[in-house]
Write an enzyme that holds these catalytic residues in place. Sequence first.
Site, PDB file in Angstrom:
ATOM      1  N   ASN A   7     -12.172  -5.634  44.607  1.00  0.00           N
ATOM      2  CA  ASN A   7     -12.661  -6.189  45.869  1.00  0.00           C
ATOM      3  C   ASN A   7     -11.572  -7.125  46.387  1.00  0.00           C
ATOM      4  OD1 ASN A   7     -13.983  -7.446  47.949  1.00  0.00           O
ATOM      5  ND2 ASN A   7     -15.799  -8.005  46.754  1.00  0.00           N
ATOM      6  N   GLU A 388     -23.374  -5.202  42.453  1.00  0.00           N
ATOM      7  CA  GLU A 388     -22.627  -4.412  43.430  1.00  0.00           C
ATOM      8  C   GLU A 388     -21.434  -3.712  42.789  1.00  0.00           C
ATOM      9  OE1 GLU A 388     -23.048  -7.999  46.099  1.00  0.00           O
ATOM     10  OE2 GLU A 388     -22.774  -6.449  47.613  1.00  0.00           O
TER      11      GLU A 388
END
Length: 407
Positions: A7, A388
């Site tokens: 990310n 996530e």
Amino acid sequence: MKILVINTGSSSIKYELFDMEQHQVMASGMAEKIGEDTSLLTYRKTLPDGEPLEKVEEAVILDHRKGMNRIVEFLIDPEHGAIRDRDEISAVGHRVVHGGETFRTTTVIDEAVIAAIRENIPLAPLHNPANLIGIEIAGSVFPNALQVAVFDTAFHQTLPMKAFLYAIPFEMYEKEKVRRYGFHGTSHAYVAERAADYMGCPLAELNLITIHLGNGASMAAIRKGKSVDTTMGMTPLAGLVMGTRSGDVDPALPFFLADHLGMSLKDIEALLNKESGLKGICGTNDMRDVIKEMEAGDDRAKIALDIYAYRIKKYIGAYFAVLGRVDVVVFTAGIGENAPYIRKLCCRGLGGFGMEIDPERNTKAGNGIREISFLNSKVKILVIPTNEELRIAQETKAAVEPPFPGA
Ligand code: AMP
């Protein structure tokens, strides 16, 4: 199969390495404050004897490439590394914030995909460029791994036009792609699937309202497993009250701020994104502190919490109307998982909808999935920890490993 989830933000790279067969996190951590005078690197893994290992290192990391290279050095370190060789990683799953209307699903990255993510930069000017940097660097650092993009917006691409179109001139949609997109898609999708597992019922038969309450916050109305409405809009500023974001306000507010206070567009953007929400009302955006201050008798903290929960409750009502029948309501993320007081406020007085929170179960601590409604509540209320990164890893695996017919 080993999958690295990345990310990439404007000054950070978060990473988590999964062993998909063993259902195990092999290592995780972050490079942060990239480009600043002192950057921070974190590396975590569990040692063979079960003890956690955490290394934190201060360093000068001038750019994302150096950050990624340092992460790889941690991962293949002969003493504490999680893998021997970078080629053990089969695929890298990238969180990409905005897929616009181009991406309805997780996608293996090639030149055309990179071009399309670039085309969507106007919709997410802060996030998509950073995500592209992550993709470009991971491609060169892991040349033998497939790169996969998992979009925050993709899950909400099933919204019908009546839910995603704004009532402004239609050309704004046709030419500029102005519309509601919605975010936190990986979290809403993940908890919806976990809820279906818990209920022992196919997701395609369930109607749910999922409530993601973290620093950012959003809700989704999910019919038969598909998102049909969500509170965030073209940007993550819309909808619920958040830590520092206002959520819904009168769209004419910026005109007032500009006309009467002489504020610039940049100032207004900063006010609504960084100085509003809980912080704007009571001075702090950390829910733990807001609750503590409320308990100590602070009126501003009390009203901040009331406004926060009232907005959620209003959307719960709206989504009951949208869905007609609701089987499950899910609370998730930092606040949704850990703040029984907020859950209680949101659900108060919703017995008429068949949604009855049990005060005892609501306050009982625990990990994993918890049912917090009364046993006879028509609508189940669940607390489900979101994950996530795991969802990104699962989607990445599915994208690079298509099921072969007849296999
Ligand atoms: P997230 O973005 O999911 O990490 O969530 C961050 C938010 O969760 C922050 O506002 C935290 O204050 C809040 N949070 C974390 N733990 C708790 C807790 N035990 N009680 C209330 N809020 C919490």
